[in-house]
Write a protein that holds these residues in place. Structure first.
Motif, mmCIF file in Angstrom:
data_model
loop_
_atom_site.group_PDB
_atom_site.id
_atom_site.type_symbol
_atom_site.label_atom_id
_atom_site.label_comp_id
_atom_site.label_asym_id
_atom_site.label_seq_id
_atom_site.Cartn_x
_atom_site.Cartn_y
_atom_site.Cartn_z
ATOM 1 N N LEU A 264 0.778 -0.981 -0.306
ATOM 2 C CA LEU A 264 0.038 0.389 -0.357
ATOM 3 C C LEU A 264 0.630 1.187 0.076
ATOM 4 C CD1 LEU A 264 -2.862 1.327 0.053
ATOM 5 C CD2 LEU A 264 -2.657 0.776 2.772
ATOM 6 N N SER A 265 1.813 0.709 1.012
ATOM 7 C CA SER A 265 3.099 2.786 0.914
ATOM 8 C C SER A 265 3.531 2.344 -0.061
ATOM 9 C CB SER A 265 4.176 1.832 1.993
ATOM 10 O OG SER A 265 4.774 3.450 1.946
ATOM 11 N N ARG A 266 3.775 1.410 -1.383
ATOM 12 C CA ARG A 266 4.805 1.890 -3.025
ATOM 13 C C ARG A 266 3.504 2.081 -3.396
ATOM 14 N NH1 ARG A 266 7.097 -3.195 -5.134
ATOM 15 N NH2 ARG A 266 6.768 -4.382 -3.192
ATOM 16 N N ALA A 267 2.442 1.733 -3.463
ATOM 17 C CA ALA A 267 1.567 2.278 -4.492
ATOM 18 C C ALA A 267 0.536 3.881 -4.469
ATOM 19 C CB ALA A 267 0.141 1.454 -4.539
ATOM 20 N N LEU A 268 0.745 4.179 -2.842
ATOM 21 C CA LEU A 268 0.536 5.906 -2.596
ATOM 22 C C LEU A 268 1.927 6.470 -2.888
ATOM 23 C CD1 LEU A 268 -1.150 4.997 1.188
ATOM 24 C CD2 LEU A 268 -1.835 6.001 -1.777
ATOM 25 N N LEU A 269 3.078 6.182 -2.289
ATOM 26 C CA LEU A 269 4.626 6.713 -3.206
ATOM 27 C C LEU A 269 4.359 7.031 -4.261
ATOM 28 C CD1 LEU A 269 7.288 7.949 -2.799
ATOM 29 C CD2 LEU A 269 7.658 5.185 -2.841
ATOM 30 N N TRP A 270 4.290 6.103 -5.177
ATOM 31 C CA TRP A 270 4.478 6.038 -6.504
ATOM 32 C C TRP A 270 3.155 7.067 -7.347
ATOM 33 C CZ3 TRP A 270 8.968 5.400 -7.732
ATOM 34 C CH2 TRP A 270 9.790 4.489 -7.110
ATOM 35 N N GLN A 271 2.288 7.192 -6.937
ATOM 36 C CA GLN A 271 0.964 8.392 -7.324
ATOM 37 C C GLN A 271 1.216 9.601 -6.524
ATOM 38 O OE1 GLN A 271 -3.301 6.269 -7.287
ATOM 39 N NE2 GLN A 271 -1.741 5.160 -6.143
ATOM 40 N N GLY A 272 2.494 9.766 -5.678
ATOM 41 C CA GLY A 272 2.419 11.168 -5.733
ATOM 42 C C GLY A 272 2.348 11.261 -3.903
ATOM 43 N N HIS A 273 1.886 10.768 -3.443
ATOM 44 C CA HIS A 273 1.273 10.996 -1.660
ATOM 45 C C HIS A 273 2.080 10.300 -0.723
ATOM 46 C CE1 HIS A 273 -2.021 11.911 -3.889
ATOM 47 N NE2 HIS A 273 -2.499 10.129 -4.478
ATOM 48 N N PRO A 274 3.505 11.206 -0.595
ATOM 49 C CA PRO A 274 4.798 10.486 0.087
ATOM 50 C C PRO A 274 4.479 10.838 1.387
ATOM 51 C CG PRO A 274 4.917 12.904 -0.880
ATOM 52 C CD PRO A 274 4.009 12.531 -1.399
#
Length: 869
Positions: free
Chosen positions: A387-397
């Motif tokens: 979940l963290s990786r998917a959020l990071l790659w969408q620009g939601h650090p």
């Protein structure tokens, strides 16, 4: 919306209909096609251009219940009950005059008597006929015989091609449409103009279609508007209940294995759905499968299905598929989606596996959804990491970090520590620019992770960090170590390949990256689609660096099979690769389009670090086109990405500034920036980029870099360093033969902007030697090459376009005068004395017989003065 929906030009179809109604031996034409495909619009457009009288009849469900209902307006005595009299009256009025045209819209709804009348007119040839028929609808026998017996032509009107769809939508929106969004719209509308219009208007109303950095992009699910839903529901309503049951199951699980669908809903119902034209049966993996005839049918069915009923039906599908193998990513993802929204128990392991698949396919919103479902069902750290990786790659650090912040690394074993530490270190470094925090996490993993294979994963991310910090040698050494180990985990291989792909090309080792790229392409199960896209980007850079532009372009343009708007990040990185090749080849407008679309796609709440390569390339493209203002604006945006986590790109940033200075007619400053880029590249081990930067300095007129470039020939793989050295040597030598020869070499290599510069640099030397014919030939060649580069305006080309007997410094000073700067301001800008500036102005006035500095500037810049940089 800036424009309005208009008829898209369809010249082939127009000519076909026009010919059938004017010159063809047939008595007219029947247009067949799906609802909304544009049959009526096309027919009425053609008939509006005819000289003959046209009489249109529009058929409806209500008119079908009335004898001669479609032609009622042409009956003189509608009160009569004599069918023959009514028929005769309608016929007489329809064909009155010099062979008119009779148009019938929705002829499949003709009543029997009207169909008979139309058939009679066709048989006797007393009028030309144009009729529209909806595909898949039952037809009166008299209508069917119109083309079966050869009285009329039959023409099946196809949906719009993707190019036509994009043209139509961009005209309506008054702006460019993101390529990925265009693909999704075309797939979802199946090229149907009516469906496309409804989709666009609904997406605008809900905010799903919005303008980002000048590019229209579609994000999230597109709602089906009520008008279109009613149109599709009208077709569905005529189906029997068993057929609607088949459609409901298919709407929840498409494509649907044919054998399983028959088991669940019955053979007769499936056959009836196919015969009604609502579903198609075709080959699929391992057998045959059912699909909707149009993508939006499924959405309409789903929109009319209650949650409870949908959960129960999904449960039936899950139960039927429970024992089926889940061997592919598509099967796992589809099963996981069914389970999440069904009334059946959910296997958390399946959700995690499917979330991994979605992330590997670059579908980040889907990966987020499945990982979140797994986390909510007790998936623990593995689900949180995904979940963290998917959020990071969408620009939601921030959201990405929050998913991992609750875990105490002291309570984790070494495998769990690795799962937690890799994304936390990545977030610290790339999202927050916190190099110290990243190093602390890496140190923690280094101290505690002892398993050899797991240590390789730590080494791989350390390689990525080292490369981004511009410690090129350290990064490549670590990456090669990981790649050399037979027991390296897939994720470690991907990380190491990414690091190598970013480091080896600028280091001058593009050939060494080739086997790494081949190895990664051969791996069928990538761990992260975005990392894999970056590896492909590295391969494109490697091919460019060794001068193989044809292979680089093929690799950049090999579609990553992006099919949903959720794959925007991977699609954007692909566009950056396309832009990189286009800049080198001089296809500057193509480069601008690709890079602007990439940047718009990557817009997020947090500036994504992979925007920076696109911004620096885009600034160079704009500057080469002479658009200083846009180039400077892009560089300002690029300044948001600065720090140790982007240090690898700093030489590229300096080169971009060099090009902006060159476009601003500050050639000396351009040379200084290019040399600075080369010096920084040399210090960090980017010998390949050092050679490129020095070559740009030579293109700006620097005569001092030939020896340095020649020394790099042994350190940089491929032929380009030698070619750059020959160009620099030709610039340093007084003759013209070297420049002419190297211009041909550069053109053969595909480096058209550099080839144009080499040709242009020979022009003043021919002029000095009095070689007018050779000067004219070199000028023509330079301008011809510049035209192939979309009108590039490099310093050498500008000098050819304005062949005045002044030096580069004098031209630079006159450009600043044209902007309104005083002599003192010019001196401060160029870091020289005011007396030196006055001396240049005095000598230039003497050469051009100018009366004063303003007259001088007007002579050198007779048109719009350059914009203030």
């Amino acid at each position: 919306m800036g424009g309005s929906w208009r008829l898209l030009e369809r010249p082939v179809e127009y000519d076909t209909v026009h010919s059938a109604l004017t010159t063809s031996a047939a008595g007219g034409i029947v247009l067949v096609g799906a609802a909304g495909v544009g049959k009526t619009t096309l027919a009425r457009t053609v008939t509006a251009d005819l000289d003959a009288p046209v009489r249109w009849a529009a058929c409806t469900e209500s008119s079908r219940a009335i004898p001669l209902g479609a032609f009622a307006p042409w009956i003189r005595d509608p009160a009569s009950r004599d069918p023959l009299a009514l028929l005769s009256s309608a016929r007489e009025n329809l064909i009155a005059g010099a062979r008119p045209v009779v148009g019938v819209d929705d002829a499949h709804l003709l009543d029997q008597l009207s169909a008979t009348l139309l058939h009679q007119i066709a048989v006797e040839g007393s009028a030309r006929i144009v009729a529209t028929v909806r595909a898949g609808e039952p037809l009166p026998g008299a209508v069917l015989s119109l083309w079966k017996d050869g009285y009329l032509e039959r023409y099946e009107l196809a949906p719009l091609a993707e190019r036509q769809c994009v043209e139509l939508v961009e005209a309506v929106l008054s702006g460019p449409l993101e390529g990925l969004s265009a693909d999704v719209m075309w797939e979802r509308s199946a090229g149907n103009p009516l469906y496309l219009r409804n989709m666009v208007e609904a997406a605008l109303a809900t905010g799903g279609l919005s303008r980002v950095d000048g590019i229209w992009q579609l994000r999230g699910p597109a709602a089906v508007p009520s008008g279109l839903a009613e149109l599709l529901h009208e077709r569905l309503a005529r189906a029997e209940q068993p057929v609607r049951d088949v459609l409901t199951m298919l709407a929840l699980h498409e494509p649907f294995d044919l054998e399983l669908l028959v088991d669940l809903e019955g053979e007769e119902a499936v056959d009836a759905a196919e015969l009604a034209g609502l579903i198609t049966i075709g080959p699929d993996t391992g057998g045959e499968a059912a699909r909707f005839t149009h993508p939006l049918l499924g959405e309409v069915v789903r929109s009319r299905l209650g949650r409870v009923s949908a959960r129960r039906r999904r449960g039936r599908i899950v139960a039927a598929l429970r024992d089926h193998p889940l061997d592919t990513a598509a099967e796992r993802i589809r099963m996981a989606q069914l389970c999440v929204d069904s009334d059946q128990p959910v296997d958390t392991g399946l959700l995690i596996a499917a979330a991994k698949d979605a992330v590997a396919l670059s579908d980040l919103p889907l990966g987020e959804k499945l990982a979140r479902a797994a986390r909510d069902r007790g998936g623990g750290l593995p689900a949180a990491e995904l979940l963290s990786r998917a959020l990071l790659w969408q620009g939601h650090p921030r959201a990405a970090y929050a998913e991992l912040a609750g875990f105490d690394p002291a309570q984790l074993d070494e495998f769990e520590l690795l799962i937690w530490g890799l994304p936390v270190a990545s977030l610290r470094f790339w999202a927050y620019g916190d190099a110290a925090g990243c190093r602390a996490v890496l140190t923690l993993m280094t101290d505690r992770v002892e398993h050899p294979a797991l240590r390789l994963a730590v080494d791989a991310i350390q390689a990525m960090v080292a490369v981004h910090e511009n410690r090129i040698d350290d990064g490549i050494t670590l990456a090669e170590h990981v790649l050399a180990q037979p027991n390296s985990p897939r994720q470690a291989v991907d990380f190491a390949a990414f690091a190598a792909g970013l480091a080896m090309p600028p280091a001058g080792r593009g050939l060494d990256f080739a086997p790494i790229a081949v190895r990664c392409r051969a791996t069928r199960k990538p761990t992260d689609g975005i990392i894999r896209a970056m590896i492909r980007y590295g391969e494109v850079l490697a091919l460019i660096s060794v001068g193989n532009l044809d292979a680089a372009e093929r690799r950049a343009c090999e579609s990553g099979q992006f099919a949903t708007s959720g794959q925007f990040a991977g699609w954007a990185i692909e566009k950056i690769s396309v832009g990189a090749v286009a800049v080198c080849r001089g296809r500057l407008r193509d480069a601008v389009r690709a890079l602007e679309q990439a940047l718009a796609a990557l817009a997020a709440e947090s500036a994504l670090p992979w925007q920076l390569p696109a911004q620096l390339l885009l600034a160079r493209a704009y500057a080469t086109l002479g658009d200083v203002a846009s180039a400077e604006q892009i560089l300002v945006a690029a300044d948001r990405h600065s720090g140790s986590h982007t240090a690898v790109h700093e030489p590229h940033r300096l080169l971009a500034r060099a090009w902006v200075a060159a476009a601003d007619h500050n050639c000396y400053t351009a040379v200084e920036f290019a040399r600075a880029a080369a010096d920084l590249a040399h210090r960090s081990g980017q010998y390949g980029f050092e050679a490129e930067a020095l070559h740009h300095a030579a293109r700006f007129g620097d005569r001092t870099v030939a020896a340095r470039l020649d020394a790099l020939r042994t350190r940089v793989q491929g032929p380009l360093a030698g070619l750059y050295a020959r160009h620099a040597a030709a610039v340093a030598e007084p003759g013209t033969r070297g420049l002419a020869a190297v211009s041909l070499e550069l053109e053969h290599a595909g480096l058209l902007p550099a080839a144009a510069d080499a040709a242009a640099q020979a022009v003043p030397r021919h002029d000095h030697a009095g070689q007018r014919r050779l000067s004219a030939e070199a000028t023509a060649r330079a301008l011809r090459l510049a035209a192939r580069c979309d009108g590039a305006t490099t310093p050498a080309l500008v000098a050819v376009a304005r062949p005045l007997p002044i030096t580069a410094r004098e031209r630079e000073i006159t450009a600043l005068i044209a902007r309104g700067l005083t002599n003192r301001e010019i001196a401060e800008r160029l870091v020289v004395s005011t007396r030196t500036v006055e001396g240049h102005i005095y000598r230039a006035c003497g050469k051009l017989d100018a009366t004063d500095r303003e007259h001088l500037a007007a002579l050198v810049w007779p048109h719009d003065p350059p914009e203030l940089g």
